[in-house]
Scaffold this active site. Structure first.
Site, short mmCIF file in Angstrom:
data_model
loop_
_atom_site.label_atom_id
_atom_site.label_comp_id
_atom_site.label_asym_id
_atom_site.label_seq_id
_atom_site.Cartn_x
_atom_site.Cartn_y
_atom_site.Cartn_z
N ASN A 10 0.85 -1.19 0.00
CA ASN A 10 0.00 0.00 0.00
C ASN A 10 0.89 1.24 0.00
OD1 ASN A 10 -1.97 1.94 0.32
ND2 ASN A 10 -2.48 1.38 2.43
N TRP A 11 0.94 1.92 -1.14
CA TRP A 11 1.83 3.08 -1.26
C TRP A 11 1.27 4.34 -0.61
CZ3 TRP A 11 3.40 2.73 -7.17
CH2 TRP A 11 4.08 1.51 -7.39
N LYS A 12 -0.01 4.29 -0.24
CA LYS A 12 -0.67 5.44 0.39
C LYS A 12 -0.48 6.69 -0.47
CE LYS A 12 -0.35 3.17 4.84
NZ LYS A 12 -0.24 3.31 6.31
N HIS A 95 -9.72 0.88 5.27
CA HIS A 95 -8.41 1.03 5.92
C HIS A 95 -8.57 1.94 7.12
CE1 HIS A 95 -4.23 2.24 6.54
NE2 HIS A 95 -3.88 1.18 5.83
N GLU A 97 -7.01 4.37 8.19
CA GLU A 97 -6.88 5.80 7.91
C GLU A 97 -8.16 6.35 7.30
OE1 GLU A 97 -2.12 5.15 7.31
OE2 GLU A 97 -3.40 5.40 5.55
N GLU A 167 -5.45 -5.24 10.50
CA GLU A 167 -4.43 -4.21 10.68
C GLU A 167 -4.76 -3.45 11.96
OE1 GLU A 167 -4.63 -0.93 8.01
OE2 GLU A 167 -6.75 -0.79 8.47
N GLY A 173 2.37 2.20 11.46
CA GLY A 173 3.34 3.28 11.44
C GLY A 173 3.89 3.65 12.81
N SER A 213 3.22 -2.23 10.64
CA SER A 213 4.67 -2.15 10.85
C SER A 213 5.39 -3.41 10.38
CB SER A 213 4.99 -1.88 12.34
OG SER A 213 4.49 -0.61 12.74
N GLY A 234 2.93 -1.30 4.37
CA GLY A 234 2.90 0.13 4.11
C GLY A 234 4.27 0.65 3.74
N GLY A 235 4.97 1.24 4.72
CA GLY A 235 6.24 1.91 4.46
C GLY A 235 7.28 1.08 3.75
#
Length: 253
Positions: A10-12, A95, A97, A167, A173, A213, A234-235
């Site tokens: 997921n590049w967000k 998600h 967010e 999640e 994060g 994470s 994610g990251g």
């Protein structure tokens, strides 16, 4: 029943059109084709059409990060699932967010899942508890409610096309992450709820992935958890090398 491992990046809200194209080119050069691993990346909405022309679906597939539940109409700024059909195979829905920053309701999420299925997309339904809910010992109840609300009016045949992504909000994060032993308990709760709603066969078929994470260092520990079918990253997915290394760990020799 054998379920193909699913690794989702997921590049967000990262990577411009040019950066995304370069990344995808690099990723497709590095990624080995594995029959037991399905690789998916979720770029920003603006890049999807261009990347859909560049992508080699034998190597990697595309997901949208969101969609709207109406197929058309006066909804300025929204992108309907009907417009995503043909460009992507998956769409991330609910998600944390979206739930907590943009205040999406259970009703919004339920309608989006239905819209994705109606337009022949596979929804990745995200569920997870906050730090406060975890402290109060409400993880089971929160997950059960999110599954029931997110999958309302879905048939036993349609659930085969749904991915559940656990999640935990407190892990995203934050540098914190669920322990593999705790994750095993959560997977049991999820599959028990799917069994209650759709039957044992459906619960055994549905794919459940973990996100929170995830890194190159801990990916193997999660992938070793019985009943887990992959990862939502994610990251670490923003680095083509790191993402490729995680995909390689998912391949079962």
């Amino acid at each position: 029943m054998t379920r193909k491992t699913l690794i989702i990046g997921n590049w967000k809200m990262n990577l411009t059109m040019h950066e995304a194209s370069l990344y995808l080119h690099k990723l497709m050069e590095q990624l080995p084709v594995r029959r037991d691993v399905e690789v998916v990346v979720a770029p920003t909405m603006l890049t999807l059409q261009s990347l859909s022309l560049q992508i080699k679906r034998r190597i990697v597939k595309l997901a949208a990060q969101n969609c709207y539940w109406r197929d058309h109409g006066p909804y300025t700024g929204e992108v309907p699932a009907s417009h995503l059909h043909g460009m992507v195979d998956y769409v991330i829905i609910g998600h944390s967010e979206r739930r907590h920053i943009f205040m999406e309701s259970d009703k919004d999420i339920r309608f989006k899942v239905q819209a994705a299925l109606r337009n022949r997309l596979q929804p990745i339904l995200c569920i997870g508890e906050t730090a406060h809910e975890r402290t109060l010992g409400e993880t089971r109840e929160v997950l059960q409610d999110q599954i029931v609300n997110g999958l309302a009016n879905i048939t036993a045949e349609e659930i085969d096309h749904v991915v559940i992504a656990y999640e935990p909000v407190w892990a995203i994060g934050s540098g914190e992450y669920a322990q593999p032993s705790d994750l095993a308990k959560v997977l049991k709760v999820i599959r028990q709820q799917i069994t209650h709603l759709f039957g044992k066969e459906a619960a055994e078929a549905v794919r459940v992935v973990y996100g929170g994470s995830v890194s190159v260092d801990n990916a193997s520990d999660y992938l070793a958890v019985a009943g887990l079918d992959g990862l939502l990253i994610g990251g670490a997915s923003l680095d083509a090398y790191q993402f490729t290394e995680i995909v390689k760990k998912a391949h079962k020799e």
